[in-house]
Design an enzyme around this catalytic site. Structure first.
Site, PDB file in Angstrom:
ATOM      1  N   ASN A 114       0.797  -1.237   0.000  1.00 44.77           N
ATOM      2  CA  ASN A 114       0.000   0.000   0.000  1.00 44.77           C
ATOM      3  C   ASN A 114       0.819   1.271   0.000  1.00 44.77           C
ATOM      4  OD1 ASN A 114      -2.362  -1.297  -0.016  1.00 44.77           O
ATOM      5  ND2 ASN A 114      -2.702  -1.222   2.192  1.00 44.77           N
ATOM      6  N   THR A 164      15.164 -16.580 -30.140  1.00 44.28           N
ATOM      7  CA  THR A 164      13.713 -16.628 -29.982  1.00 44.28           C
ATOM      8  C   THR A 164      13.086 -16.893 -31.343  1.00 44.28           C
ATOM      9  OG1 THR A 164      13.960 -14.946 -28.292  1.00 44.28           O
ATOM     10  CG2 THR A 164      11.737 -15.390 -29.051  1.00 44.28           C
ATOM     11  N   LYS A 166      10.695 -16.611 -34.254  1.00 44.95           N
ATOM     12  CA  LYS A 166       9.749 -15.619 -34.779  1.00 44.95           C
ATOM     13  C   LYS A 166       9.186 -16.162 -36.091  1.00 44.95           C
ATOM     14  CE  LYS A 166      11.412 -12.492 -31.777  1.00 44.95           C
ATOM     15  NZ  LYS A 166      10.678 -11.985 -30.639  1.00 44.95           N
ATOM     16  N   LYS A 192      14.036 -20.555 -28.186  1.00 40.07           N
ATOM     17  CA  LYS A 192      13.146 -20.082 -27.133  1.00 40.07           C
ATOM     18  C   LYS A 192      11.742 -19.838 -27.663  1.00 40.07           C
ATOM     19  CE  LYS A 192      12.595 -15.896 -24.301  1.00 40.07           C
ATOM     20  NZ  LYS A 192      11.395 -15.402 -24.991  1.00 40.07           N
ATOM     21  N   ASP A 194       8.584 -17.585 -27.627  1.00 40.11           N
ATOM     22  CA  ASP A 194       8.374 -16.193 -27.255  1.00 40.11           C
ATOM     23  C   ASP A 194       7.523 -16.151 -25.992  1.00 40.11           C
ATOM     24  OD1 ASP A 194       7.208 -13.311 -27.529  1.00 40.11           O
ATOM     25  OD2 ASP A 194       8.898 -13.479 -28.891  1.00 40.11           O
ATOM     26  N   GLU A 195       7.659 -15.067 -25.221  1.00 36.96           N
ATOM     27  CA  GLU A 195       6.915 -14.997 -23.961  1.00 36.96           C
ATOM     28  C   GLU A 195       5.407 -14.977 -24.180  1.00 36.96           C
ATOM     29  OE1 GLU A 195       8.185 -10.854 -25.120  1.00 36.96           O
ATOM     30  OE2 GLU A 195       9.049 -12.860 -25.087  1.00 36.96           O
ATOM     31  N   HIS A 285      11.570 -15.272 -18.183  1.00 42.55           N
ATOM     32  CA  HIS A 285      11.401 -14.054 -18.975  1.00 42.55           C
ATOM     33  C   HIS A 285      10.780 -12.979 -18.091  1.00 42.55           C
ATOM     34  CE1 HIS A 285      10.022 -11.234 -22.014  1.00 42.55           C
ATOM     35  NE2 HIS A 285      10.917 -11.768 -22.805  1.00 42.55           N
ATOM     36  N   ARG A 286      11.140 -11.709 -18.355  1.00 46.97           N
ATOM     37  CA  ARG A 286      10.715 -10.636 -17.449  1.00 46.97           C
ATOM     38  C   ARG A 286       9.633  -9.743 -18.050  1.00 46.97           C
ATOM     39  NH1 ARG A 286      15.521  -6.051 -17.451  1.00 46.97           N
ATOM     40  NH2 ARG A 286      15.789  -5.930 -19.701  1.00 46.97           N
ATOM     41  N   HIS A 318      16.326 -12.732 -18.289  1.00 50.61           N
ATOM     42  CA  HIS A 318      16.613 -11.634 -19.210  1.00 50.61           C
ATOM     43  C   HIS A 318      17.047 -10.416 -18.409  1.00 50.61           C
ATOM     44  CE1 HIS A 318      14.785 -13.369 -22.961  1.00 50.61           C
ATOM     45  NE2 HIS A 318      14.544 -14.272 -22.035  1.00 50.61           N
TER      46      HIS A 318
END
Length: 455
Positions: A114, A164, A166, A192, A194-195, A285-286, A318
């Site tokens: 809080n 990664t 793609k 990898k 992808d996230e 992964h972040r 990462h």
């Protein structure tokens, strides 16, 4: 004092204690505080200590049933931030008893709960945390750590290479597996998910896991090297996440992946425990980190999120690329890269490290450099990150004019050239481009990559 005095009183009377000697068991926090106009820094710092520990806005009679002195957070030091108007670093010490053992979730609920919505503050940022040995020891930490990972993969003396796959959304499982195979066959260690790839209508998770495992074993058989693909186990519920991790284990693959901020620390810690119990490596992964860490005056610095991840558990995370950014950022990034890898890190304000941190043999995490990097960056990356890192080239592999496998070859050749040059004592910072050029003379794949992404 006799009786109970109702009413609102200044926080600083109770929570600002400049004479306090911090204990080895205290959790220490460094906050960047921007008070509202007219609020003195001591009151703002004390308010942070109060609201993130035992305090409430008014005196309550139940305070008399406990020992505040034993349980309250204390603001023990305040310093102005150089070059900033009305910004202060407030140091707060929390007694260890305020936190549940082995729970990053509970630690964050208290320290960054809080208090971040507090009216007397214009903005608040948690810059660093010192986790005491006694608290570190209540966490399992990374499932395996750097040394065990190298032993499992049988890869030593160089950074690891990833890519990664793609386009991240839209491929069928079969075509996805094909891209994985080509990259691994060309010479990468890892590919990898992808996230964003979880289990969507165009590619359900089980199909992807199956075809990626097939690709991985085929590439492994042909190259004689151990290969991995980060299978993203992130899901909408913890149960589903574990189900995916179980299937990955049944396929015999070496590594799974999780988005730790969107998935949450509770889910992440559960998965990390499963991974250690079942011999899976865990890639983290972040996604969402910039929501929390991008503002300079509000939120949390990434080094805090990195420390939290090391406690919660992950073998890779990462952590930015450094390349092509400002010098100052390089020092700061290296600061939290060391926090991830090393057993003991000295306080060093020039690198943004506010406290000395002892990890008491908690395993280390490999930093992953990912995002917009290509072969010309290889010497700098090798020099900056050293051997204990994963270098991830997404477009830098798949964007190769001849295809995925030659793209992978180019990256591997560039990496091996840089490592060899470094081992021969050459200076990667000044001779980097030359080293890459020399290597490209005998590697047409690398030459083509050098042509596409001019230095």
């Amino acid at each position: 004092s006799v009786g109970f005095k109702a009413g609102v009183k200044d926080y600083k009377l109770t929570y600002y204690t400049p004479d306090y000697e911090t204990k080895d068991t205290d959790i220490l926090a460094a906050f960047r505080v921007t008070p509202q106009p007219g609020v003195p820094p001591e009151e703002a710092g004390a308010a942070v200590a109060a609201e993130s520990s035992t305090g409430t806005w008014t005196t309550v009679w139940t305070d008399g049933l406990t020992s505040l002195d034993r349980y309250k957070g204390r603001c023990y030091h305040i310093e102005p931030v150089a070059g900033e108007e009305n910004q202060f670093i407030a140091y707060v010490a929390y007694p260890l008893d305020l936190f549940e053992e082995g729970s990053v979730t509970n630690m964050f609920t208290s320290i960054v709960g809080n208090v971040f919505g507090f009216k007397a503050l214009r903005a608040l940022r948690l810059e660093d945390l010192r986790i005491p040995n006694a608290y570190v020891k209540t966490f399992q930490g990374p499932p395996h750590g750097i040394q065990v990972e190298r032993d499992k993969l049988n890869k030593y003396g160089r950074p690891l290479l990833g890519c990664t796959i793609k386009p991240k959304l839209g491929l069928s499982a079969k075509n996805y597996g094909r891209a994985v195979y080509e990259c691994l066959r060309g010479g990468l260690d890892f590919t990898k998910d992808d996230e964003n790839v979880n289990s969507q209508p165009f590619m359900r998770w089980r199909d992807r896991f199956l075809f990626c495992a097939e690709a991985l074993y085929k590439a492994q058989a042909e190259t004689g090297e151990i290969k991995g693909h980060y299978l993203n186990a992130t899901a909408g519920t913890c149960e589903e996440m574990i189900k995916r991790a179980v299937f990955a284990r049944e396929l015999g693959v070496p590594i799974v992946m999780h988005d730790y901020l969107t998935g949450g620390f509770t889910a992440n810690t559960s998965l990390a425990h499963y991974c250690r119990d079942n011999g899976l490596l865990l890639h983290i992964h972040r996604a969402m980190h910039a929501v929390i860490d991008r503002q300079k005056n509000h939120g949390m610095h990434f080094r805090v999120l990195a420390k939290a991840l090391r406690l919660s558990g992950g073998d890779h995370i990462h952590s930015g690329t450094v390349v092509g950014k400002l010098e100052g950022e390089r020092e700061i990034t290296l600061g939290f890269v060391d926090l991830l890898r090393d057993d003991f890190v000295e306080k060093d304000r020039s690198r943004g490290i506010y406290f000395t941190q002892d990890w008491v043999s908690l395993p280390g995490v490999l930093p992953v450099a990912s995002g917009g990097i290509h072969v010309w960056h290889m010497p700098a990356l090798t020099e900056i990150f050293g051997d204990d890192s994963v270098l991830q080239f997404g477009g830098g592999t798949l964007g190769h004019p001849w295809g995925n496998a030659p793209g992978a070859v180019a990256n591997r050749v560039a990496l091996e050239a840089c490592v060899q040059a470094r081992n021969e004592g050459r200076d990667l910072a000044s001779e980097g481009n030359q080293i890459i050029r020399e290597a490209s003379k005998w590697s047409p794949e690398l030459a083509a990559a050098c042509e596409v992404w001019k230095e």
